[in-house]
Enzyme design. Structure first.
Site, mmCIF file in Angstrom:
data_model
loop_
_atom_site.group_PDB
_atom_site.id
_atom_site.type_symbol
_atom_site.label_atom_id
_atom_site.label_comp_id
_atom_site.label_asym_id
_atom_site.label_seq_id
_atom_site.Cartn_x
_atom_site.Cartn_y
_atom_site.Cartn_z
ATOM 1 N N TYR A 92 0.850 -1.190 0.000
ATOM 2 C CA TYR A 92 0.000 0.000 0.000
ATOM 3 C C TYR A 92 0.885 1.239 0.000
ATOM 4 O O TYR A 92 1.796 1.372 0.818
ATOM 5 C CB TYR A 92 -0.896 -0.025 1.236
ATOM 6 N N CYS A 93 0.604 2.182 -0.931
ATOM 7 C CA CYS A 93 1.323 3.446 -1.005
ATOM 8 C C CYS A 93 2.824 3.164 -1.169
ATOM 9 O O CYS A 93 3.211 2.395 -2.035
ATOM 10 C CB CYS A 93 0.997 4.289 0.228
ATOM 11 N N LEU A 94 3.674 3.756 -0.342
ATOM 12 C CA LEU A 94 5.113 3.510 -0.460
ATOM 13 C C LEU A 94 5.474 2.068 -0.151
ATOM 14 O O LEU A 94 6.528 1.580 -0.583
ATOM 15 C CB LEU A 94 5.887 4.447 0.468
ATOM 16 N N LEU B 281 -1.653 -1.148 -4.029
ATOM 17 C CA LEU B 281 -2.782 -0.310 -3.637
ATOM 18 C C LEU B 281 -2.328 1.142 -3.588
ATOM 19 O O LEU B 281 -1.542 1.524 -2.710
ATOM 20 C CB LEU B 281 -3.324 -0.738 -2.268
#
Length: 570
Positions: free
Chosen positions: A306-308, A334
């Site tokens: 998710y994200c980074l 994500l």
């Protein structure tokens, strides 16, 4: 412990660094040089463009005429200057009637004129133009009639309806917030981590200096054999994916018959300043994969970032592909970017000048404080997160409703100085990963080496990872890519459980060898479907999994119950 100095660092460099750090504290970490350069670039080119000045003068006259006409003969079904669909300041019905309509329209017309003035001016560097537009928008937000107690009909109604009690309550709210700010504390909340949120049952099965690994207890009699390893971003506490039981992605995933593991990153302290980006890959992602492979041996693993967390997981996946490591069964991203050439409005805060100021501040503190990153995110949505909240809390006397995502949002994290500097430079500024210039262990990695199926999720109104940027994973790989675009923003679009009202998504798949479709073409070719994207992902995982089996044993030794110790570190 502070960041180690470069061998070439001199006492003169240290003096400059100290000055930059002191200036950064006064400016909230923003470089005044970058700001002044943007204004100088725009003003200089505009002053040398008499044709453009005449065009803007003509637009001002036309807009004034339009406003006057609308004030005399308002159209109840339309306004000449409608707000953006994400701008809810003038959503109250009273704004559609005089005199409030005229004030709102005048503000929106002014905003439109200034945005036009800072757009499409030949010669201005695109980044400078974007910065000027952003700063103009911030300044105009502060002058909005929605912020005025004598111009906003909602405030007037709240004050008169309560005979002034709303203002008294607002003053009390302001005093409480100022007290918490001065004390460096956070307001008490009835929601507690481990009891009301982040409460999916499980055990911590591994711990090192960087993270704890949580294995969640099975909730079904049989499970898909391939475990799922979730890698959240280190700029947030992991439980954005494990909020209340009804909207916890992790709880839902376990309930679908998956064996789920999740990394819980430590909240770093200044003595961890020298941790780098590769430490997060090696001692984070790879150590977690090793642990999952030990608990569920001889079984490929579904990786989800998710994200980074998705970015570092992509780096790990490309490295594993290069080195012949076949332990990953699939890759789910994500709201995660692998190409940063269109990295959203956060790029407005980043160039060499800005990075120099951040590095100077981090060199002294050892970390980037969570409140500074939170401030940057708030600035991207100042209309809602700053001004609208202030109006409702301080002028209308509303008390913030305790929500699980609000508790998570206030639970900020720090970032090690070296890691954050490397991340900003190598990914944000230089975009090395998608350009084929990102090296791991001295050898360049390539996203094209990833051959496992990919499921990527973008969100429509994401200011942090624009969906068009997330979508580009299909441009840099030649594997099966399923892309899902969901309604909502960076967090709300991901936390989109089945049954959540007013949700929709689009989904499509590209097979290896298929021609690339640009984001706009993809959007036009895929119709929106009502509902949550979670079942789509669940079905995709099931299709890429073998027949269900008896749940594997919990990892041993158990180091404590979920959510563990690291998530509690402030």
């Amino acid at each position: 412990m502070t960041c180690p100095k470069s061998p070439r660092t001199t006492r003169y460099d240290e003096l400059d660094q100290a000055l930059h750090a002191a200036t950064g504290k006064l400016t909230g970490g923003l470089s005044p040089h970058a700001t002044l350069a943007a204004w100088a670039d725009w003003i200089g080119h505009l002053s040398a463009a008499p044709g453009r000045q005449m065009q803007l003068w003509e637009k001002a006259v036309q807009d004034a005429t339009t406003l006057a006409t609308d004030a005399m003969r308002p159209d109840p079904d339309a306004t000449p200057f409608p707000p953006d669909r994400t701008d809810h300041r003038f959503a109250h019905p009273a704004w559609a009637h005089p005199p409030f309509r005229a004030w709102a329209q005048a503000h929106l017309a002014t905003q439109d004129w200034w945005q036009t003035a800072a757009s499409d001016l030949p010669g201005v560097h695109p980044r400078n133009a974007e910065r000027v537009r952003f700063m103009l928008h911030q300044m105009l937000d502060s002058t909005s009639p929605s912020n005025s107690p004598v111009l906003n009909p909602e405030i007037i109604s709240a004050v008169t309806g309560t005979k002034g009690a709303a203002l008294a309550q607002g003053a009390q709210n302001w005093l409480e917030d100022m007290t918490h700010k001065l004390e460096g504390s956070t307001p008490d909340s009835p929601l507690h981590v481990g009891r009301d949120i982040a409460c999916t049952p499980g055990q911590v099965v591994f711990r090192n200096h960087l993270f704890e690994l949580i294995q969640y207890s099975p909730q079904t009699d049989d499970v898909h054999p391939e475990p799922v390893l979730i890698v959240p971003a280190w700029i947030m506490k992991y439980y954005i994916l494990d909020l209340s039981p009804q909207n916890s992605l992790i709880n839902w995933l376990v309930g679908q018959g998956h064996t789920v593991f999740c990394i819980s990153w430590i909240n770093p302290t200044p003595d961890m300043a020298d941790l780098g980006l590769d430490d997060y890959r090696r001692d984070g992602v790879m150590a977690a994969l090793d642990t999952v492979a030990r608990i569920v041996p001889d079984t490929p693993i579904h990786g989800c970032g998710y994200c980074l967390g998705g970015t570092i997981l992509s780096i790990a996946a490309a490295t594993m592909a290069r080195d012949g490591d076949t332990r990953l069964a699939s890759l789910t991203l994500l709201a995660a970017q692998t190409d940063f050439s269109e990295a959203g409005e956060l790029l407005l805060f980043m160039d060499e000048s800005q990075l120099a100021f951040l590095e100077a501040m981090m060199a002294q503190a050892g970390v980037l404080e969570g409140k500074q990153m939170a401030g940057a995110f708030q600035a991207l949505r100042a209309e809602d997160l700053v001004w609208t909240r202030a109006v409702r809390r301080y002028l209308m006397g509303e008390v913030d409703q305790t929500a699980d995502i609000a508790v998570w949002n206030a639970d900020t994290t720090r970032m090690p100085a070296r890691m954050h500097s490397q991340y900003l430079r190598s990914l944000f500024l230089e975009n090395r990963l998608s350009a084929g210039r990102f090296a791991v262990d001295g050898k360049v990695i390539a996203l094209r080496d990833i051959r496992i199926p990919v499921f990527a999720v973008g969100t429509e109104t994401d200011h942090i990872a624009p969906w068009q940027s997330v979508y580009k994973i299909g441009l840099f790989t030649d594997t099966e890519v399923t892309f899902c675009l969901t309604s909502g923003g960076h967090n709300g679009g991901i936390v989109s459980e089945p049954g959540h009202r007013h949700r929709h998504f689009r989904i499509g798949q590209r097979q290896p060898g298929d021609l690339y479709a640009d984001p706009d073409s993809w959007l036009a070719d895929h119709a929106a479907q009502d509902g949550s994207w979670w079942p789509q992902w669940g079905g995709w995982l099931a299709r890429h999994s073998a027949a269900r089996v008896t749940p594997p044993p919990m990892g041993a030794p158990a180091l404590g119950a979920a959510p563990g110790d690291y998530v509690m570190i402030r």
